[in-house]
Design a protein around this motif. Structure first.
Motif, PDB file in Angstrom:
ATOM      1  N   SER A   1      24.454 -17.694  27.285  1.00 19.51           N
ATOM      2  CA  SER A   1      23.750 -17.554  26.018  1.00 19.51           C
ATOM      3  C   SER A   1      22.394 -16.887  26.232  1.00 19.51           C
ATOM      4  CB  SER A   1      23.559 -18.919  25.348  1.00 19.51           C
ATOM      5  OG  SER A   1      22.756 -19.761  26.143  1.00 19.51           O
ATOM      6  N   PHE A   2      21.983 -16.115  25.241  1.00 20.33           N
ATOM      7  CA  PHE A   2      20.674 -15.482  25.205  1.00 20.33           C
ATOM      8  C   PHE A   2      20.015 -15.824  23.877  1.00 20.33           C
ATOM      9  CE2 PHE A   2      23.139 -12.921  28.106  1.00 20.33           C
ATOM     10  CZ  PHE A   2      22.255 -12.600  29.126  1.00 20.33           C
ATOM     11  N   SER A   3      18.726 -16.074  23.918  1.00 20.90           N
ATOM     12  CA  SER A   3      17.983 -16.346  22.693  1.00 20.90           C
ATOM     13  C   SER A   3      16.615 -15.681  22.783  1.00 20.90           C
ATOM     14  CB  SER A   3      17.819 -17.847  22.460  1.00 20.90           C
ATOM     15  OG  SER A   3      17.059 -18.450  23.489  1.00 20.90           O
ATOM     16  N   LEU A   4      16.059 -15.364  21.613  1.00 20.76           N
ATOM     17  CA  LEU A   4      14.781 -14.657  21.553  1.00 20.76           C
ATOM     18  C   LEU A   4      13.906 -15.300  20.471  1.00 20.76           C
ATOM     19  CD1 LEU A   4      13.396 -12.083  22.797  1.00 20.76           C
ATOM     20  CD2 LEU A   4      14.107 -10.908  20.698  1.00 20.76           C
ATOM     21  N   PRO A   5      13.287 -16.426  20.765  1.00 21.42           N
ATOM     22  CA  PRO A   5      12.421 -17.069  19.768  1.00 21.42           C
ATOM     23  C   PRO A   5      11.135 -16.261  19.540  1.00 21.42           C
ATOM     24  CG  PRO A   5      12.347 -18.238  21.856  1.00 21.42           C
ATOM     25  CD  PRO A   5      13.395 -17.211  22.011  1.00 21.42           C
ATOM     26  N   VAL A   6      10.781 -16.131  18.273  1.00 17.02           N
ATOM     27  CA  VAL A   6       9.582 -15.400  17.868  1.00 17.02           C
ATOM     28  C   VAL A   6       8.731 -16.323  17.013  1.00 17.02           C
ATOM     29  CG1 VAL A   6       8.644 -13.372  16.722  1.00 17.02           C
ATOM     30  CG2 VAL A   6      10.860 -13.222  17.908  1.00 17.02           C
ATOM     31  N   ALA A   7       7.492 -16.545  17.410  1.00 17.97           N
ATOM     32  CA  ALA A   7       6.600 -17.446  16.697  1.00 17.97           C
ATOM     33  C   ALA A   7       5.716 -16.656  15.730  1.00 17.97           C
ATOM     34  CB  ALA A   7       5.731 -18.215  17.689  1.00 17.97           C
ATOM     35  N   PHE A   8       5.376 -17.299  14.602  1.00 20.82           N
ATOM     36  CA  PHE A   8       4.501 -16.687  13.589  1.00 20.82           C
ATOM     37  C   PHE A   8       3.335 -17.623  13.308  1.00 20.82           C
ATOM     38  CE2 PHE A   8       8.724 -14.980  12.929  1.00 20.82           C
ATOM     39  CZ  PHE A   8       8.477 -13.613  12.770  1.00 20.82           C
TER      40      PHE A   8
ATOM     41  N   LEU B   1       6.898 -29.705  20.489  1.00 22.00           N
ATOM     42  CA  LEU B   1       7.289 -29.184  19.191  1.00 22.00           C
ATOM     43  C   LEU B   1       6.430 -28.034  18.694  1.00 22.00           C
ATOM     44  CD1 LEU B   1       7.978 -32.639  17.547  1.00 22.00           C
ATOM     45  CD2 LEU B   1       9.478 -31.221  18.973  1.00 22.00           C
ATOM     46  N   THR B   2       6.881 -27.409  17.611  1.00 24.28           N
ATOM     47  CA  THR B   2       6.163 -26.322  16.972  1.00 24.28           C
ATOM     48  C   THR B   2       4.870 -26.859  16.351  1.00 24.28           C
ATOM     49  OG1 THR B   2       8.279 -25.272  16.455  1.00 24.28           O
ATOM     50  CG2 THR B   2       6.348 -24.496  15.255  1.00 24.28           C
ATOM     51  N   PRO B   3       3.735 -26.196  16.578  1.00 25.58           N
ATOM     52  CA  PRO B   3       2.465 -26.684  16.036  1.00 25.58           C
ATOM     53  C   PRO B   3       2.471 -26.746  14.507  1.00 25.58           C
ATOM     54  CG  PRO B   3       2.099 -25.009  17.722  1.00 25.58           C
ATOM     55  CD  PRO B   3       3.564 -25.006  17.427  1.00 25.58           C
ATOM     56  N   LYS B   4       1.597 -27.567  13.989  1.00 25.50           N
ATOM     57  CA  LYS B   4       1.489 -27.750  12.545  1.00 25.50           C
ATOM     58  C   LYS B   4       1.204 -26.426  11.842  1.00 25.50           C
ATOM     59  CE  LYS B   4      -1.249 -30.138   9.007  1.00 25.50           C
ATOM     60  NZ  LYS B   4      -2.364 -31.090   8.769  1.00 25.50           N
ATOM     61  N   GLY B   5       1.990 -26.150  10.779  1.00 21.15           N
ATOM     62  CA  GLY B   5       1.800 -24.947   9.993  1.00 21.15           C
ATOM     63  C   GLY B   5       2.367 -23.693  10.604  1.00 21.15           C
ATOM     64  N   HIS B   6       2.922 -23.766  11.828  1.00 20.50           N
ATOM     65  CA  HIS B   6       3.499 -22.593  12.476  1.00 20.50           C
ATOM     66  C   HIS B   6       4.992 -22.505  12.158  1.00 20.50           C
ATOM     67  CE1 HIS B   6       0.228 -21.522  15.578  1.00 20.50           C
ATOM     68  NE2 HIS B   6      -0.300 -22.286  14.629  1.00 20.50           N
TER      69      HIS B   6
END
Length: 326
Positions: free
Chosen positions: A319-326, A39-44
């Motif tokens: 399908s194409f996807s482009l996840p961007v993390a902050f 999963l996505t890290p805490k606060g991200h």
């Protein structure tokens, strides 16, 4: 009508025991098998724009008459071909509430172009009648929550709960013409649904094994038009619930590129109108392959290709996807 309501996602690792190369393989597997994993890290925070294309064709022959000999039928014979093309533009947002809990919200925009060809074999003309149905609108908005049971040691177990709304145009409310074809094609399923699932991820050098299973429970609703031709437009419909599972494995080519292979299955049980079962049980099986390419430390490009193996499954979906993390 063949349906296939599917979701895709990207795995983000927060577990130190999984090496960077393994994490990318896990990303590719999850994208291929249409589920999420670590999963996505805490606060991200993460956003994921995506685009998908699916093609579905079906052929049907209807006979109204009687048989004189096994090879000779007297009556009306009608052959029809349906070709359905669907483009889905999606935007998903994910947030790590804790290192174990992830929240997700996804909104799709759906464009459909359907073509139909109907030929009456025993009429004076040999030219088929052709019809088209085209339209675009908001699809069914989804929300999900996921919980990772263990953080330190493999295999990793992730439980999920997804809720799908009915914001898309319902196939049970839309207007149809005299040939039973939608004037504006639907972009949603027409009812809410709840989907619990469980995912297993097991890194084992040089591969990562993956498995997921779940159940989709569709809630009933009232139709906006007459479904059983009894003159009343308040029919109660309930889409068939379904059971799904997937499995596969992936390999890292290098520290930026990985690919995966997988198998998906979904059994859709009979739907009902006013409490009476209708239709048949559908078996949807597909073979999937995909790749994941790390463009930067926070951006990844995913591609997924699925080929239908059964008559009920879509012929092909890309399908194409482009996840961007902050």
């Amino acid at each position: 009508m063949k349906k296939r309501i599917l979701s895709a996602g990207l795995l983000l690792s927060v577990v130190g025991a999984v090496q960077a190369q393994d994490r990318q393989v896990v990303d590719s597997i999850a994208n291929t098998l249409e589920t999420r994993g670590l999963l996505t890290p805490k606060g991200h925070f993460e956003i994921e724009p995506s685009i998908s294309y699916s093609q579905n064709t079906s052929n049907r022959i209807s006979i109204v008459g009687y048989s004189v000999l096994p090879a000779l039928v007297v009556g009306l014979i009608e052959a029809s071909d349906a070709d359905q093309a669907t483009f889905t533009f999606g935007l998903a947002a994910r947030y790590g509430l804790t290192n174990r809990i992830e929240l997700e919200l996804r909104a799709p925009w759906v464009y459909r172009y359907d073509t139909f060809s109907i030929r009456e074999a025993n009429t004076p003309t040999n030219s088929p009648r052709k019809f088209t149905s085209e339209g675009a609108a908001l699809g069914d908005i989804e929300a999900a929550i996921r919980y990772q049971w263990n953080l330190e040691s493999a295999p990793f177990w992730i439980g999920g709960l997804r809720v799908k709304s009915d914001t898309g145009d319902s196939p049970f409310d839309g207007e149809v013409n005299d040939n039973g074809i939608f004037v504006d094609p639907p972009t949603g399923s027409g009812s809410w649904s709840i989907e619990p699932s469980m995912t297993l991820i097991y890194p084992t050098d040089p591969a990562v094994l993956f498995g997921t299973a779940g159940y989709t429970w569709n809630l009933g609703d009232d139709a906006g038009r007459d479904l059983n031709e009894d003159g009343l437009a308040n029919d109660k419909f309930n889409l068939g619930n379904s059971f799904f599972l997937g499995m596969g494995m992936g390999f890292a080519v290098n520290n930026r590129l990985s690919f995966s292979l997988g198998m998906n299955h979904r059994t859709v049980f009979k739907s009902s109108i006013n409490g009476r079962k209708t239709g048949s049980i559908l078996q949807l099986d597909s073979l999937s392959t995909g790749f994941s390419l790390a463009l930067t430390d926070k951006t990844t490009l995913n591609m997924n290709l699925q080929a239908g193996l059964t008559e009920d499954a879509p012929d092909v979906e890309v399908s194409f996807s482009l996840p961007v993390a902050f």
